[in-house]
Design a protein around this motif. Structure first.
Motif, PDB file in Angstrom:
ATOM      1  N   ARG A 215     -65.533  40.984  42.588  1.00 32.83           N
ATOM      2  CA  ARG A 215     -65.678  41.505  44.007  1.00 32.83           C
ATOM      3  C   ARG A 215     -65.571  42.661  44.505  1.00 32.83           C
ATOM      4  O   ARG A 215     -66.177  43.300  45.243  1.00 32.83           O
ATOM      5  CB  ARG A 215     -64.589  40.532  44.734  1.00 32.83           C
ATOM      6  CG  ARG A 215     -65.014  38.944  44.628  1.00 32.83           C
ATOM      7  CD  ARG A 215     -64.057  38.309  45.463  1.00 32.83           C
ATOM      8  NE  ARG A 215     -64.291  38.409  46.808  1.00 32.83           N
ATOM      9  CZ  ARG A 215     -63.356  37.966  47.656  1.00 32.83           C
ATOM     10  NH1 ARG A 215     -62.417  37.402  47.468  1.00 32.83           N
ATOM     11  NH2 ARG A 215     -63.666  37.923  49.008  1.00 32.83           N
ATOM     12  N   GLY A 216     -64.690  43.431  43.573  1.00 33.46           N
ATOM     13  CA  GLY A 216     -64.692  44.936  44.027  1.00 33.46           C
ATOM     14  C   GLY A 216     -63.034  45.455  44.117  1.00 33.46           C
ATOM     15  O   GLY A 216     -62.388  44.812  43.278  1.00 33.46           O
ATOM     16  N   LEU A 217     -62.873  46.323  44.907  1.00 31.94           N
ATOM     17  CA  LEU A 217     -61.318  47.022  44.983  1.00 31.94           C
ATOM     18  C   LEU A 217     -60.689  46.783  46.461  1.00 31.94           C
ATOM     19  O   LEU A 217     -61.431  46.775  47.423  1.00 31.94           O
ATOM     20  CB  LEU A 217     -61.705  48.565  44.718  1.00 31.94           C
ATOM     21  CG  LEU A 217     -62.050  48.652  43.327  1.00 31.94           C
ATOM     22  CD1 LEU A 217     -62.588  50.285  43.210  1.00 31.94           C
ATOM     23  CD2 LEU A 217     -61.213  48.555  42.096  1.00 31.94           C
ATOM     24  N   ARG A 218     -59.684  46.835  46.640  1.00 32.29           N
ATOM     25  CA  ARG A 218     -58.721  46.842  47.697  1.00 32.29           C
ATOM     26  C   ARG A 218     -57.424  47.793  47.601  1.00 32.29           C
ATOM     27  O   ARG A 218     -56.788  47.788  46.841  1.00 32.29           O
ATOM     28  CB  ARG A 218     -58.472  45.240  48.007  1.00 32.29           C
ATOM     29  CG  ARG A 218     -57.725  45.338  49.230  1.00 32.29           C
ATOM     30  CD  ARG A 218     -57.480  43.552  49.615  1.00 32.29           C
ATOM     31  NE  ARG A 218     -56.557  42.969  48.602  1.00 32.29           N
ATOM     32  CZ  ARG A 218     -55.206  43.295  48.731  1.00 32.29           C
ATOM     33  NH1 ARG A 218     -54.718  43.753  49.681  1.00 32.29           N
ATOM     34  NH2 ARG A 218     -54.461  42.614  47.811  1.00 32.29           N
ATOM     35  N   LEU A 219     -57.295  48.485  48.816  1.00 34.28           N
ATOM     36  CA  LEU A 219     -56.254  49.179  49.022  1.00 34.28           C
ATOM     37  C   LEU A 219     -54.865  48.248  49.206  1.00 34.28           C
ATOM     38  O   LEU A 219     -54.809  47.557  50.199  1.00 34.28           O
ATOM     39  CB  LEU A 219     -56.349  50.256  50.100  1.00 34.28           C
ATOM     40  CG  LEU A 219     -54.745  51.159  50.287  1.00 34.28           C
ATOM     41  CD1 LEU A 219     -54.920  52.275  49.065  1.00 34.28           C
ATOM     42  CD2 LEU A 219     -55.327  51.945  51.672  1.00 34.28           C
ATOM     43  N   ALA A 220     -53.996  48.064  48.325  1.00 32.95           N
ATOM     44  CA  ALA A 220     -52.719  47.493  48.664  1.00 32.95           C
ATOM     45  C   ALA A 220     -51.383  47.956  49.172  1.00 32.95           C
ATOM     46  O   ALA A 220     -50.539  47.135  49.335  1.00 32.95           O
ATOM     47  CB  ALA A 220     -52.333  46.974  47.279  1.00 32.95           C
TER      48      ALA A 220
END
Length: 514
Positions: A88-93
């Protein structure tokens, strides 16, 4: 939205900067772009294609380019800061923290924390608060600093201090801590300046005083601490800005760098240093025409160019310098340094009647500025008031013994001593100034006239020949009788002594006026 707060970081989109605890974090342009996209869409997963299109628009690049930038960001923000969601991709955590205090001001910011009381007489415990209040008030006179109000800092009186957390809460870069040990007859105050970014000690010193009058002692110690603090903050800021690229600096940062450049190389005959400072100041003004410090830099550049003769038109340079200082004052009427510079430009224009009252006013506006005090003593002395000027200049040097401008301050003392006919003290000041600022013209000119005053003609001639090689236009101006004084006695001695050293007048001419 121009700023995003998350974890310990602030992302400033307008300035394209990433800050951590108020300090700029070095980040490549592509890494910044990736982070900006992730922060802007921190409430969802961002696909790799979306990131590639945003960061490399219209350019065909391999997936590895994105991997490299994400890897750089993880090393900087933490291994778990950016999460990969398979397929799906990347996310800032990192958690959003928009409720944090505002980011640091552009000016160097400082808070004076409550001083600790270390025994002594319990009836004098109130002195500790008094020192903090006076230091805060006196430090606020320096317009290049942002000083947190006393009441805000006093919240931390009885609480354990995590200095980085305190600095973050108050949005300051520097903290001042201290302690007081007081007896009815004696007080010792310890103060230290701390860089809140890393908790490092920038400066620390003890101040011991007799307690003849509690309130006067309190005021004296506060002024002494403030006079010592400001050069160290300026030096720390210079070092902090030195590593930043010009495009990473704000208008204030550019102006501050320009001020550091001209201050460090003010006595250089070669105008390259002044040209560099002027270029930085004009860059600052292109970003913000209301940057008072940038106008002040241009005034200082003009003064030194006229002094050294490194300008094609003295009248035009003087006019431009006075205009720049006037613009700085119009922006901030309490800027004592701009007033000092406008006064100095009037002096070099031989307008003592305008310059001296304004220079006195600059000192009254901020009696804690050692540089202004030295220049005031210098001009008082060379214009007929040596009995006033010498003590003022000596006081300026005592107040700031490790000032970056010490070379020019020693020269101010030397010329003041020359006005008082103390040629031995003049020579001592010249030699001390030369140790601070080797290969500069002013200490050599001072030494030249001092040695003639002492009857050491051969030594004076050697100094003259050296300064003639270093600063030919300045020597030409002095031989023509253009000095900074309008006092007939001072002019006659300075001009005659200099001509004797140059071999243009016999030694007997010096005897006649010595």
């Amino acid at each position: 939205m121009d700023q995003f707060h998350f974890a310990d970081f602030v992302l400033d989109r307008r300035r394209r900067q990433l800050l951590r605890d108020g300090q700029v974090v070095r980040l490549g342009a592509r890494a910044f772009d990736v982070l900006e996209v992730l922060v802007s869409h921190r409430d969802r997963i961002v696909s790799r294609d979306e990131l590639m299109d945003a960061v490399w628009p219209g350019i065909v690049v391999g997936d590895n380019n994105l991997n490299v930038q994400v890897g750089n960001l993880r090393r900087l923000l933490g291994a778990d800061a950016i999460v990969t969601v398979a397929g799906r991709g990347l996310r800032l955590a990192l958690a959003q923290t928009d409720g944090l205090p505002p980011a640091l001001t552009e000016k160097p910011s400082v808070a004076i924390l409550p001083f600790e009381t270390l025994g002594g007489d319990p009836d004098l415990d109130w002195l500790a608060d008094g020192f903090v209040e006076d230091i805060t008030t006196e430090l606020s006179r320096f317009r290049d600093l942002f000083v947190v109000a006393r009441n805000s800092a006093f919240v931390y009186r009885e609480t354990p201090r995590d200095l980085r957390a305190v600095a973050r809460d108050l949005s300051v870069r520097y903290l001042v801590e201290g302690s007081v040990r007081a007896r009815p007859d004696r007080v010792r105050v310890t103060a230290q300046l701390i860089d809140a970014a890393d908790g490092g000690h920038v400066w620390a010193e003890n101040f011991d005083r007799d307690m003849v009058d509690h309130f006067e002692t309190q005021a004296q110690v506060a002024r002494a601490i403030v006079t010592c603090l400001t050069p160290h903050i300026a030096r720390a800021e210079t070092e902090r800005n030195r590593v930043l690229l010009p495009e990473d600096l704000t208008a204030w940062g550019l102006a501050q760098r320009a001020w550091s450049v001209i201050s460090a190389g003010e006595m250089d005959y070669d105008r390259g240093v002044r040209d560099h400072a002027e270029a930085l100041a004009r860059q600052a003004l292109a970003r913000d025409a209301g940057c008072a410090m940038a106008w002040r830099v241009l005034a200082w550049v003009a003064w030194w160019n006229v002094y050294h003769g490194t300008t094609d038109s003295v009248p035009d340079t003087l006019e431009a310098g006075i205009d720049a200082a006037t613009r700085a004052i119009a922006i901030d009427k309490t800027d004592h340094q701009a007033r000092r510079l406008r006064a100095q430009l009037h002096f070099i224009k031989q307008d003592v009647a305008t310059g001296l009252p304004e220079l006195r006013q600059a000192h009254e506006m901020n009696p804690n500025c050692a540089v202004t005090l030295c220049w005031l003593g210098f001009y008082e002395a060379i214009n007929g008031n040596a009995d006033i000027g010498v003590p003022l200049t000596e006081a300026g040097l005592r107040r700031s013994p490790r000032d970056p401008a010490r070379g020019s301050m020693l020269c101010a003392l030397g010329f003041a001593q020359f006005a008082a006919r103390n040629y031995a003290a003049t020579a001592d000041a010249a030699e001390a100034a030369l140790r601070e600022a080797a290969q500069t013209a002013t200490p050599l000119i001072l030494g030249t006239i001092a040695y003639v005053g002492q009857g050491q003609i051969e030594k004076a001639t050697r100094a003259f020949r050296k300064v003639e090689q270093i600063a030919p236009k300045l020597v030409e101006a002095r031989l023509a009788g253009r000095w900074l004084s309008a006092d007939p006695d001072y002019l006659a001695r300075a001009q005659t002594f200099f001509r004797v050293a140059a071999g243009l007048a016999p030694p007997a001419a010096a005897d006649a006026v010595r």
